[in-house]
Every structure is written in C-alpha cells, then in structure tokens.
Design an enzyme around this catalytic site. Structure first.
Site, PDB file in Angstrom:
ATOM      1  N   PHE A 172       0.830  -1.217   0.000  1.00 40.12           N
ATOM      2  CA  PHE A 172       0.149   0.076  -0.013  1.00 40.12           C
ATOM      3  C   PHE A 172       1.046   1.195   0.145  1.00 40.12           C
ATOM      4  CE2 PHE A 172      -2.583  -3.438   2.114  1.00 40.12           C
ATOM      5  CZ  PHE A 172      -3.637  -3.216   1.276  1.00 40.12           C
ATOM      6  N   ASP A 173       0.318   2.382  -0.469  1.00 44.99           N
ATOM      7  CA  ASP A 173       1.046   3.494  -0.331  1.00 44.99           C
ATOM      8  C   ASP A 173       0.686   4.189   0.872  1.00 44.99           C
ATOM      9  OD1 ASP A 173      -1.416   4.487  -0.892  1.00 44.99           O
ATOM     10  OD2 ASP A 173      -1.134   5.606  -2.674  1.00 44.99           O
ATOM     11  N   LYS A 174       1.346   5.461   0.941  1.00 40.21           N
ATOM     12  CA  LYS A 174       0.918   6.206   2.336  1.00 40.21           C
ATOM     13  C   LYS A 174      -0.370   6.467   2.616  1.00 40.21           C
ATOM     14  CE  LYS A 174       2.687  10.651   0.607  1.00 40.21           C
ATOM     15  NZ  LYS A 174       3.553  11.633   0.879  1.00 40.21           N
TER      16      LYS A 174
END
Length: 114
Positions: free
Chosen positions: A98-100
């Site tokens: 996942f990204d931030k």
C-alpha cells in the site's frame, strides 16, 4: 499470539461442526434402521445417496456463509472489504503493498500477483 488464537478459534469451530455432524449421522442411521428395518450397511448406503443428492445445491450457500464469516473477521480488524471476490483473491497473497494513503498500489489483484 493473536495469530495462534485465530487458528485455535478455527480449529474449535471445525471440531464442533465435525462432532455435531458425527452425532447427527449416528442418530440418523439408527433412526432409519428402526423405522424401516434395514441393516446398518443399507442405512449407510441410503444416507450416502441422500448426501449425494442434497450436497451440490447446498455448496453455494456454504461458500457464501464462509465469505460472510471471513468479511466479519476482517471488519473486526478494521479492514474495509468492498468486494467479496477480493477476499478470495487476496487469500493467496503473501505480501500486499500500500502507499502512504492506504490505497493498494495496483489496479487489480492480477497485476499484484505478477
């Protein structure tokens, strides 16, 4: 420790279902023997015939209940599930990135796998 508890919970449910099934099978065979005066072997064969007839229509309902149970367990962990098919697909994944912002880094599950 939490993962072991969840595994133990699954085993307890499976053991309870297996014991209920075994007790019901023994009761049904004895009841069938007493009602129709057949041998145990014939009663078991008749029971297997009934299972063969009744089981295929019940499989979709069983899978649906399993998916609902899995989604409820994920919701308790505060994981939002938008599609039930994503639960099935993600069960085979070892790593999911996942990204931030918390969004999945791929557009579909298949691109994540490759």
């Amino acid at each position: 420790i939490r993962a072991r508890y969840l595994q133990w919970d699954s085993y307890v449910v499976l053991l309870a279902l297996a014991s209920i099934g075994l007790m019901t099978t023994i009761w049904a065979v004895n009841r069938f023997k007493n009602l129709f005066g057949v041998t145990t072997f014939n009663a078991v064969l008749q029971g297997l015939d009934l299972i063969t007839i009744a089981l295929p229509p019940a499989l979709p309902a069983t899978v649906t209940f399993g998916l609902v149970y899995a989604i409820k367990r994920l919701q308790k962990k505060r994981i939002l599930v938008t599609r039930a098919s994503a639960v099935v697909s993600s069960a085979w994944l070892d790593v999911l990135c996942f990204d931030k912002t918390g969004e999945c880094l791929c557009t579909s599950m298949l691109s994540c796998l490759w």
